[in-house]
Scaffold this motif. Structure first.
Motif, PDB file in Angstrom:
ATOM      1  N   THR A   1       0.201   0.050   7.948  1.00 57.57           N
ATOM      2  CA  THR A   1      -0.205   1.380   7.508  1.00 57.57           C
ATOM      3  C   THR A   1       0.654   2.432   8.196  1.00 57.57           C
ATOM      4  O   THR A   1       1.310   2.165   9.210  1.00 57.57           O
TER       5      THR A   1
ATOM      6  N   ILE B   1       0.843  -1.198   0.000  1.00 63.39           N
ATOM      7  CA  ILE B   1       0.000   0.000   0.000  1.00 63.39           C
ATOM      8  C   ILE B   1       0.875   1.245   0.000  1.00 63.39           C
ATOM      9  O   ILE B   1       2.046   1.209   0.394  1.00 63.39           O
TER      10      ILE B   1
ATOM     11  N   GLU C   1      -2.762   5.029   2.221  1.00 55.37           N
ATOM     12  CA  GLU C   1      -3.632   3.848   2.195  1.00 55.37           C
ATOM     13  C   GLU C   1      -4.799   4.016   1.215  1.00 55.37           C
ATOM     14  O   GLU C   1      -5.910   3.564   1.466  1.00 55.37           O
TER      15      GLU C   1
ATOM     16  N   MET D   1      -3.768  -0.072  -3.276  1.00 58.14           N
ATOM     17  CA  MET D   1      -3.202  -1.372  -2.937  1.00 58.14           C
ATOM     18  C   MET D   1      -2.841  -2.092  -4.228  1.00 58.14           C
ATOM     19  O   MET D   1      -3.619  -2.119  -5.178  1.00 58.14           O
TER      20      MET D   1
END
Length: 698
Positions: free
Chosen positions: A412, A189, A193, A196
């Motif tokens: 993340t 990612i 975010e 992807m």
């Protein structure tokens, strides 16, 4: 090959149209041998264990005395997914002939290990070690060396510890927008975010319409963008990144502009592609001759500032197998000298699946060595700039890590979530991408409240003991502790905690476990079993669509074990037309529309839902796999859907709110090429919402 297909179709039709109860035993044995023959051709000639597996399983079910069918069923299950399901087949082989294979006890132990039954696994590993001691001169290919067996025992001991101290992670499948009915893995990612990129072996939208030797499509790289907080439909990233053969993504720069990928050239090299202003991608180029070698480079990650690259390689000079290395850019912006990360990180086993976090110092990677549960486990280590060293790697623990391979974890930027590929019960396909969510403050509060309740209970028990003249004895370390399941119920639309009616029911009739509410929307079950048991967890609340899910609970241990589960309920007012829910716990007799008694609980929940929401009109949709004729399948699916409608009508639900529709084999949700993860999923009944409206004073 044509002969094989014809034989398979004939056998499948035979098994579908005739009840096992009326087939003569001799016919069973003959048909089982035919299935074994097909399985052998698929497994040994085509090298496709996933497809061979179902042949052996069907053979073993037809003729439990067929030792080869049972052994090959266990073997192929162990080589694919859901490896713990191999245990009964290997155990059957042992009952038929304990000396069928020298390493049979090892195979039984391994399947127990995969199934999280560590105590049984250790017992069988030790029995295999005894056999090794008795037959020291044995030199067959099926001999497993002592050091490997002891490593497995160590992994089982670690597994017992990790499960007893399960981490507070919430693991959720990210859904069918990204996951397919095939293999989906290696997610990466960007920093915000919103994008992807991952690898898939799906047939749909693959550049190569053919399949590889294992009957799966070739690897292609796919991309998905987050839209309104949800991942949009994945699309093939297309040429020139993908070719007709194998490509797998490895890493993405923090800004999402550079994609690193693996190509099976020169024993495996790392390439990089740049995203152009129009969103397309450039022709991938090798990263650097300093990084790529004549050996394999399997995984890569780039630091947030783009100045350091970390990768895995089996080049000479390492500590054994795949090691992790790093390379930094020089003043000219060129990749400089490659250095090994050292023995703090690397082991004599394989290290792979490397990811540098957005903080630029936390390194996630997978290892077959150190303190793991089996296969690859995910670890993390933090770089210390002051002395240019790494902290001792820490295992992320259960439930992220399992006895199977757990690899390619990415985090993340805010550290609240992570993504990785794994095999779980609620998967869409063979291998799916999941999101790991760190518990929020509400769950932490629940944990504190739970501990407070336990302390208060202990205090009250102590007072009671003193009142009757007893002396408190310290609890024995050998006392088995109940397993705790903490359930959180949320509104799917706003993630707010919901108070609901919850139940946990086991396999035994009337075995329903009581829950204790410990905070808003949070419930605790204390479970006492001496073996792993699968329960049906049901969550209901007026104004919401109910949910029933399967939960597997391990046996008690001498240390407390805690598992966490989150269930989100959809508000009826926000349920759109064509909303679908599979009625997983409705069962029919074989080749029949007769509802089994085990369906009663699920049907009762469906009835209650319709009673509480009179503005909802539904279709009960029946579906089958593609075995047998299309006409027969459609008729059977129609009868099964109608059987449920008839039940609901008998319970007082107005017939104008109910429609029965049989779709036969026309709407599969998985590939019909496989039984356990394909046709079994396609044989289903769904509730589909046709209309949802609010009725005054309902």
């Amino acid at each position: 090959m044509n002969r094989l297909i014809v034989k398979y179709i004939l056998l499948s039709a035979f098994g579908f149209l005739h009840s096992v109860a009326i087939i003569a035993q001799d016919n069973n044995k003959q048909v089982a041998e035919e299935f074994v023959e097909i399985g052998d051709e698929i497994y040994f000639v085509q090298k496709a264990p996933e497809q061979a597996k179902e042949m052996y399983i069907q053979a073993a079910q037809l003729d439990p005395s067929n030792i080869k069918a049972n052994y090959m069923a266990g073997k192929t299950i162990s080589e694919t997914i859901n490896k713990g399901e191999a245990t009964p087949y290997f155990q059957q082989v042992y009952q038929l002939d304990a000396d069928y294979k020298f390493d049979l006890l090892y195979s039984i132990a391994r399947s127990y290990q995969y199934g999280l039954q560590f105590e049984e696994a250790i017992e069988h590993y030790n029995r295999y070690l005894e056999r090794l001691e008795q037959d020291k001169d044995y030199r067959g290919e099926d001999k497993i060396p002592e050091n490997q067996v002891k490593r497995r025992i160590y992994e089982c001991q670690n597994g017992q510890e990790f499960i007893a101290n399960a981490r507070n992670f919430i693991i959720k499948n990210i859904g069918s927008s990204i996951n397919s009915n095939s293999l989906d893995y290696a997610p990466v990612i960007n920093a915000d975010e919103t994008m992807m990129i991952f690898t898939s072996r799906r047939k749909q939208n693959n550049l190569n319409e053919n399949v590889y030797d294992d009957n799966f499509a070739y690897e292609d790289i796919f991309i998905s963008y987050k839209e309104n907080g949800k991942w949009g439909p994945a699309k093939n990233i297309d040429e020139p990144v993908n070719t007709l053969y194998f490509e797998s993504n490895l890493a993405l720069s923090a800004d999402g502009k550079q994609l690193y990928l693996y190509r099976d050239e020169n024993n495996g090299d790392i390439y990089v592609s740049d995203q152009r202003s129009d969103g397309s991608w450039s022709e991938p180029e090798p990263v650097s001759d300093n990084i790529n070698s004549s050996y394999s480079e399997n995984s890569v990650t780039i630091s947030p500032d783009g100045q350091t690259i970390y990768f895995s390689s089996d080049r000479p000079g390492g500590f054994g197998g795949l090691d992790l290395y790093k390379c930094e850019k020089d003043r000219k912006g060129e990749w400089g000298k490659v250095t090994n990360l050292g023995e703090t990180v690397n082991t004599p086993y394989d290290e792979d699946g490397v990811f540098m976090d957005f903080d630029g110092k936390t390194l996630y990677f997978s290892s077959r060595g150190r303190k793991g549960m089996g296969g690859y486990d995910i670890f993390k280590s933090v770089y210390k700039a002051e002395d240019d060293s790494w902290n001792d790697p820490v295992n992320l623990g259960y439930p992220i890590n399992t006895p199977d391979d757990d690899i390619f974890f990415v985090s993340t930027k805010d550290g609240k979530r992570g993504y990785f590929a794994t095999v779980r019960n609620d998967g869409v396909g063979y291998l799916d991408i999941y999101m790991v969510e760190i518990p929020d403050q509400t769950e932490e509060l629940a944990n504190k409240l739970d501990k407070k309740n336990q302390k208060q209970l202990a205090k009250e028990e102590g007072l009671a003991n003193r009142n009757i003249g007893q002396v408190n004895q310290p609890k024995s370390s050998n006392t088995l502790q109940p397993v705790q399941l903490l359930l959180k119920v949320e509104d799917a639309s706003n993630q707010q905690a919901l108070d609901a009616q919850v139940s946990l029911k086991g396999n035994q009739k009337d075995e329903t476990l009581a829950s204790q509410k410990i905070a808003d929307g949070i419930y605790r079950f204390d479970i006492q079993n001496n073996k792993t048991v699968e329960y049906v967890l049901a969550v209901e609340k007026p104004g919401y669509v109910y949910k029933s899910v399967k939960v597997s609970i391990p046996p008690m241990a001498d240390k407390p074990q805690e598992f966490r589960k989150k269930v989100t309920l959809d508000p009826v007012t926000q349920v759109a037309t064509d909303y679908r829910m599979v009625l997983d716990f409705v069962y029919f007799d074989f080749n029949s529309a007769h509802l089994k008694d085990e369906s009663q609980d699920e049907l009762s929940r469906l009835k209650s839902f319709l009673e509480e929401n009179p503005g909802v009109r539904v279709e009960i949709a029946g579906h089958t796999d593609n075995i047998g004729s299309a006409t027969y399948n459609k008729a059977l699916s129609q009868k099964r859907a109608q059987a449920i409608v008839n039940y609901l009508a008998e319970q007082g639900i107005a017939t104008e709110r109910l429609t029965a529709q049989g779709y036969g084999e026309t709407d599969p949700i998985a590939s019909n090429d496989d039984e356990a993860e394909g046709r079994e999923l396609n044989r289903r009944v769904e509730m589909r919402v046709l209309e949802s409206r609010t009725i005054a004073n309902q």
